[in-house]
Design a protein around this motif. Structure first.
Motif, PDB file in Angstrom:
ATOM      1  N   ILE A 145       0.766  -1.194  -0.102  1.00 25.89           N
ATOM      2  CA  ILE A 145      -0.117   0.052  -0.007  1.00 25.89           C
ATOM      3  C   ILE A 145       0.886   1.414  -0.105  1.00 25.89           C
ATOM      4  N   PHE A 146       1.976   0.925   0.794  1.00 27.30           N
ATOM      5  CA  PHE A 146       2.832   2.324   0.937  1.00 27.30           C
ATOM      6  C   PHE A 146       3.961   2.590  -0.149  1.00 27.30           C
ATOM      7  N   ASP A 147       3.902   1.613  -1.251  1.00 26.92           N
ATOM      8  CA  ASP A 147       4.739   1.557  -2.205  1.00 26.92           C
ATOM      9  C   ASP A 147       4.862   2.964  -2.924  1.00 26.92           C
ATOM     10  N   ALA A 166       7.997   8.709   0.294  1.00 29.28           N
ATOM     11  CA  ALA A 166       8.932   7.352   0.398  1.00 29.28           C
ATOM     12  C   ALA A 166       8.591   6.884   1.954  1.00 29.28           C
ATOM     13  N   TRP A 167       7.357   6.384   2.016  1.00 29.36           N
ATOM     14  CA  TRP A 167       6.994   5.905   3.646  1.00 29.36           C
ATOM     15  C   TRP A 167       7.825   5.435   4.165  1.00 29.36           C
ATOM     16  N   SER A 172      11.579  11.006   7.571  1.00 29.44           N
ATOM     17  CA  SER A 172      10.101  11.777   8.177  1.00 29.44           C
ATOM     18  C   SER A 172       8.881  11.054   8.185  1.00 29.44           C
ATOM     19  N   TRP A 173       9.029  10.085   7.537  1.00 32.01           N
ATOM     20  CA  TRP A 173       7.610   9.420   7.125  1.00 32.01           C
ATOM     21  C   TRP A 173       7.505   8.015   7.816  1.00 32.01           C
ATOM     22  N   GLY A 256      13.984  -1.198  11.906  1.00 31.24           N
ATOM     23  CA  GLY A 256      14.312  -0.175  12.814  1.00 31.24           C
ATOM     24  C   GLY A 256      14.815   1.018  12.180  1.00 31.24           C
ATOM     25  N   GLY A 257      14.885   0.973  10.706  1.00 30.11           N
ATOM     26  CA  GLY A 257      15.427   2.201   9.893  1.00 30.11           C
ATOM     27  C   GLY A 257      14.131   3.153   9.439  1.00 30.11           C
ATOM     28  N   PRO A 258      14.736   3.983   8.629  1.00 30.36           N
ATOM     29  CA  PRO A 258      15.985   4.258   8.193  1.00 30.36           C
ATOM     30  C   PRO A 258      16.646   5.342   9.008  1.00 30.36           C
TER      31      PRO A 258
END
Length: 310
Positions: A145-147, A166-167, A172-173, A256-258
């Motif tokens: 979905i977030f692609d 870029a989820w 930030s996202w 755990g990223g980015p």
């Protein structure tokens, strides 16, 4: 025949033989049924906690023959590291947002479900379904979905003339994306528990309030919410513990990223132990998490329960 002979102002001085036998049989029967459960709790609950505390005082990499005792060095390193406090900050944001939003949306959905509108049963089942699906499977679906190039989120953003962020790869996202998924997974359970609480309310109290002229908002604020306080108390404790232990969604979607933007305490513990082979440091973080959860639970029982209306 009396079992006890009692002197005025003094404890019993003589206990009959029959009473002693009954008492011993009762104790033996209790031990027979309680010991297996107590043994299981001790082996699978208390012993791992004690072993973890011991490991937190050592340095070990899974390869060395035995852990090296280093005392409080892991804790000193942890609390003098800015990285660990960043992890605590992210964890606090995660817990507050997930628990808070799930409670608000859950009670709102439960209020709608309690109206028994057409199709409520089907909608209730749909809302509850994410709770019983494995977190890893949910994370895989939401990754699509977030692609940014092919996902459904891109279609929604493009429909209003915007480009999809870029989820999961933008610092930030990434955390907001995981929060959305975690809330979507947990709100169904919260709403069903609240719905059960609403259905168990005494109808005469609500009817009396209606006869006194209370409108829907007054009924909800003055009657429903106070009567739901035991349910809210239960959900706050269980959802807080669940939020602290969130792992599968983070593991599948971001790892755990980015740049550690989604590293919560649970992921930090796993990462230190199994990715960095720093078992002692991981155990120290696990001990800190255990203390935090115990402290939060104590505070909730100590202060929040006072406002619960049974």
């Amino acid at each position: 025949m009396p079992d006890l002979v009692v002197s005025r102002g003094r404890p019993a001085q003589r206990v009959s033989t029959a009473y002693r036998k009954r008492y011993r049989r009762g104790v033996a029967l209790f031990a027979l049924f309680a010991f297996p459960n107590l043994a299981l709790i001790a082996v699978f609950a208390y012993w791992p906690v004690l072993e973890n505390i011991y490991l937190s005082l050592t340095s070990w990499d899974f390869i060395s023959p035995a852990p090296l005792f280093i005392g409080l060095d892991n804790y000193i390193q942890m609390f003098t590291s800015g990285t660990f406090f960043d992890v605590l900050r992210i964890t606090l944001v995660w817990v507050v947002v997930v628990v808070g939003v799930c409670l608000v949306l859950g009670v709102a959905l439960a209020s709608l479900f309690s109206m028994k509108l057409p199709g409520t049963t089907v909608v209730t089942g749909i809302v509850f379904t994410p709770h019983v699906i494995a977190g890893a499977a949910i994370a895989a679906v939401w990754l699509f979905i977030f692609d940014q190039n092919y996902g459904l989120a891109r279609v929604a953003f493009n429909a209003v003339g915007l480009s999809s962020p870029a989820w999961t790869t933008d610092a930030s996202w990434a955390l907001p994306a995981l929060l959305i998924v975690s809330i979507w997974k947990g709100v169904g359970f919260v709403s069903i528990v609240y719905l059960a609480g609403m259905q168990g309310m005494p109808s005469d109290v609500l009817e009396a309030a209606r006869l006194d002229g209370a409108n829907r908002w007054q009924l909800f604020r003055r009657i429903t919410l106070p009567l739901l306080s035991p349910t809210t108390f239960f959900l706050v404790i269980t959802q807080t513990i669940s939020a602290f232990q969130a792992f599968d969604i983070i593991a599948v979607m971001t790892g755990g990223g980015p740049a550690s933007a989604t590293t919560t305490l649970s992921w930090f513990i796993y990462d230190q132990a199994f990715n960095r082979s720093n078992v002692g440091y991981s155990a120290a973080a696990g001990t800190v998490m255990f203390v935090i959860l115990m402290g939060i639970t104590f505070l909730q029982f100590r202060f929040v329960e006072r406002k619960v209306h049974y």
